[in-house]
Write a protein that holds these residues in place. Sequence first.
Motif, PDB file in Angstrom:
ATOM      1  N   PRO A  35     -35.166 -18.134  22.785  1.00  5.92           N
ATOM      2  CA  PRO A  35     -35.035 -17.663  21.408  1.00  5.92           C
ATOM      3  C   PRO A  35     -33.693 -18.131  20.843  1.00  5.92           C
ATOM      4  O   PRO A  35     -32.684 -18.154  21.546  1.00  5.92           O
ATOM      5  CB  PRO A  35     -35.073 -16.148  21.535  1.00  5.92           C
ATOM      6  N   ALA A  38     -24.551 -19.828  17.753  1.00  8.19           N
ATOM      7  CA  ALA A  38     -24.267 -20.971  18.619  1.00  8.19           C
ATOM      8  C   ALA A  38     -24.877 -20.782  19.990  1.00  8.19           C
ATOM      9  O   ALA A  38     -24.937 -19.691  20.537  1.00  8.19           O
ATOM     10  CB  ALA A  38     -22.773 -21.147  18.761  1.00  8.19           C
ATOM     11  N   ALA A  39     -25.344 -21.903  20.486  1.00  9.54           N
ATOM     12  CA  ALA A  39     -25.892 -21.870  21.831  1.00  9.54           C
ATOM     13  C   ALA A  39     -24.853 -22.359  22.785  1.00  9.54           C
ATOM     14  O   ALA A  39     -25.114 -23.217  23.607  1.00  9.54           O
ATOM     15  CB  ALA A  39     -27.091 -22.786  21.889  1.00  9.54           C
ATOM     16  N   SER A  40     -23.650 -21.854  22.702  1.00 10.08           N
ATOM     17  CA  SER A  40     -22.637 -22.332  23.619  1.00 10.08           C
ATOM     18  C   SER A  40     -22.937 -21.747  24.976  1.00 10.08           C
ATOM     19  O   SER A  40     -22.396 -20.737  25.378  1.00 10.08           O
ATOM     20  CB  SER A  40     -21.251 -21.910  23.150  1.00 10.08           C
ATOM     21  N   ALA A  41     -23.861 -22.453  25.637  1.00  5.29           N
ATOM     22  CA  ALA A  41     -24.349 -21.938  26.890  1.00  5.29           C
ATOM     23  C   ALA A  41     -23.272 -22.041  27.935  1.00  5.29           C
ATOM     24  O   ALA A  41     -22.294 -22.739  27.786  1.00  5.29           O
ATOM     25  CB  ALA A  41     -25.556 -22.758  27.306  1.00  5.29           C
ATOM     26  N   THR A  48     -21.082 -19.862  14.332  1.00  7.03           N
ATOM     27  CA  THR A  48     -20.503 -19.092  15.422  1.00  7.03           C
ATOM     28  C   THR A  48     -21.467 -18.018  15.901  1.00  7.03           C
ATOM     29  O   THR A  48     -21.516 -17.703  17.072  1.00  7.03           O
ATOM     30  CB  THR A  48     -19.206 -18.405  14.968  1.00  7.03           C
ATOM     31  N   ALA A  49     -22.232 -17.465  14.957  1.00  7.84           N
ATOM     32  CA  ALA A  49     -23.101 -16.365  15.354  1.00  7.84           C
ATOM     33  C   ALA A  49     -24.321 -16.850  16.102  1.00  7.84           C
ATOM     34  O   ALA A  49     -24.884 -16.131  16.889  1.00  7.84           O
ATOM     35  CB  ALA A  49     -23.528 -15.576  14.119  1.00  7.84           C
ATOM     36  N   ALA A  58     -30.936 -17.501  17.896  1.00  9.30           N
ATOM     37  CA  ALA A  58     -30.541 -16.447  16.958  1.00  9.30           C
ATOM     38  C   ALA A  58     -30.705 -16.919  15.520  1.00  9.30           C
ATOM     39  O   ALA A  58     -30.253 -17.996  15.154  1.00  9.30           O
ATOM     40  CB  ALA A  58     -29.091 -16.060  17.213  1.00  9.30           C
TER      41      ALA A  58
END
Lengths: 448, 209
Positions: B75, B169-172, B166-167, B77
């Motif tokens: 999913p 982000a997929a900064s996995a 930023t909200a 965001a």
Amino acid sequence: MPAGRRGPAAQSARRPPPLLPLLLLCVLGAPQAGSGADTAVISPQDPTLLIGSSLLATCSVHGDPPGATAEGLYWTLNGRRLPPELSRVLNASTLALALANLNGSRQQSGDNLVCHARDGSILAGSCLYVGLPPEKPVNISCWSKNMKDLTCRWTPGAHGETFLHTNYSLKYKLRWYGQDNTCEEYHTVGPHSCHIPKDLALFTPYEIWVEATNRLGSARSDVLTLDILDVVRSPQKQPGYPHSTENTWPGHLPLGSPVTTDPPPDVHVSRVGGLEDQLSVRWVSPPALKDFLFQAKYQIRYRVEDSVDWKVVDDVSNQTSCRLAGLKPGTVYFVQVRCNPFGIYGSKKAGIWSEWSHPTAASTPRSERSGPGGGACEPRGGEPSSGPVRRELKQFLGWLKKHAYCSNLSFRLYDQWRAWMQKSHKTRNQDEGILPSGRRGTARGPAR
Amino acid sequence: MGFPDRPRAPQGGQKPKDPQADSSVSLLPHLEAKIRQTHSLAHLLTKYAEQLLQEYVQLQGDPFGLPSFSPPRLPVAGLSAPAPSHAGLPVHERLRLDAAALAALPPLLDVVRRRQAELNPRAQRLLRRLEDAARQARALGAAVEALLAALGAANRGPRAEPPTATASAASAAGVFPAKVLGLRVCGLYREWLSRTEGDLGQLLAGGPA
């Protein structure tokens, strides 16, 4: 791939990406509440390793519902299933993998090591970066187009391919003071090049070097020291220019390399009054001479319209006009001029001949007989009889001016005399009835 | 808010009941042209989205390009795939959802581009496509919203702000999840473009009303 003992797993040289606030994404490996799906974590995450080294990795399953086990899990690397003998169940929830003698990464974004559930679904992934540290960049070469900019090229280290993304950074600083600067415009003349467009000083040496960095380390080239003034080249002489023939690339340009300019502009060729064997050539000094404060010598070449053989007039010193003599009457000639700068900013060094100017054409007046050889600009290898005669006459005139106080003597005066001689010869021929072929006709004239 | 009444052909001298019918009639050809134009744009961008996806999977390496590759559909965001019930909604409602999705995509595509700039710094074409995709999604979303406004079907409620980079982000935690997320975003981009193209096509077929 045989299973091997655990080899050193190099620490990843890459810093983890900065954490961004308010993360809402569900990360692969984090448990998804209520999802009912198994998830797992691979360790190590995104390791960086030397070619030939070994890796021991684990896939740990977080079961939901509880009871999910490591049984049935398997590994793939870049989409290929790895042999089961490389894997081992460490405990109920952990499957280990041992890889030995790793090859270089297949893609720069990293090799994809994936842990799968029994049904093939992906549980977790980790990217392997296998390669070599960079070698010292070599063969740095720099040149300037206009004494304001600098372009440099270099060659990656001996092996070149590191299997990892390697970043090259060109650095420069004034030799005796100043801070390190970094070039910013890369790939201007090839993959390993950089262009510094402005703010460079003259008459003072720069130190220039290249730093290569990848996940496994960094390397620095030798330092090249140069003065911008010494590496100026015209566009045609720059490495990579399509028709450049006078560069010896690869190879860096030694200090003190000569300078060239654009060819002289505005070359005009015109007749000299009625003189049928002469043409006057005039041109303008290349504009760059003004900026660079150096003198120039010129060379002229000319040919008959339907000939491919050029005659060259050498050593036309620092003047912007010349008269070609000994030409055929009633003939179209093409003329070109080129320039050699010397004495740049006071030095005595000769430069490189510029390209020839665009050909300019003009024709000599028609005449009954061809004019004698000789002129202010002597053709090299031209009419042999006119060359030495003209040279001797010049010397005689020079001597006369010095010793006989004949300050008005000049070639101009000599040419005026020649023109007068031709006119009076014509008139005499008409009076004596001499035909254009030189034979006497029947017209009566005063006896000689 | 409904659509303006379609003017009826006069019957036996009957005049149209809607007093604004005359002006509506004159607007219809213009609206139709706009719908057609936006539909063509959506069609073109759908093709670009396909190319983006192909280039993306190629650069991540296998198994990303393999037909059997089936990563978990993470999913994202602020953006989900078109729901199965989407097709059953009224066309203007579908277009509102399309516009909202197109507004949510650019920051996500920017995040993917930034991550790919680290992972594939020499892949200039991919990076350019991702940048173009963000810009094109914004343009198409604005065009759809303009159409909705012209049709009188624009969302009157408070507009939901698209999730910021930023909200959402997929900064996995790792590179592999980042690759998977990028694939997901590119896939969503293609899905929503295709959905928008379809919805506009239906609008075109049915007329503005």
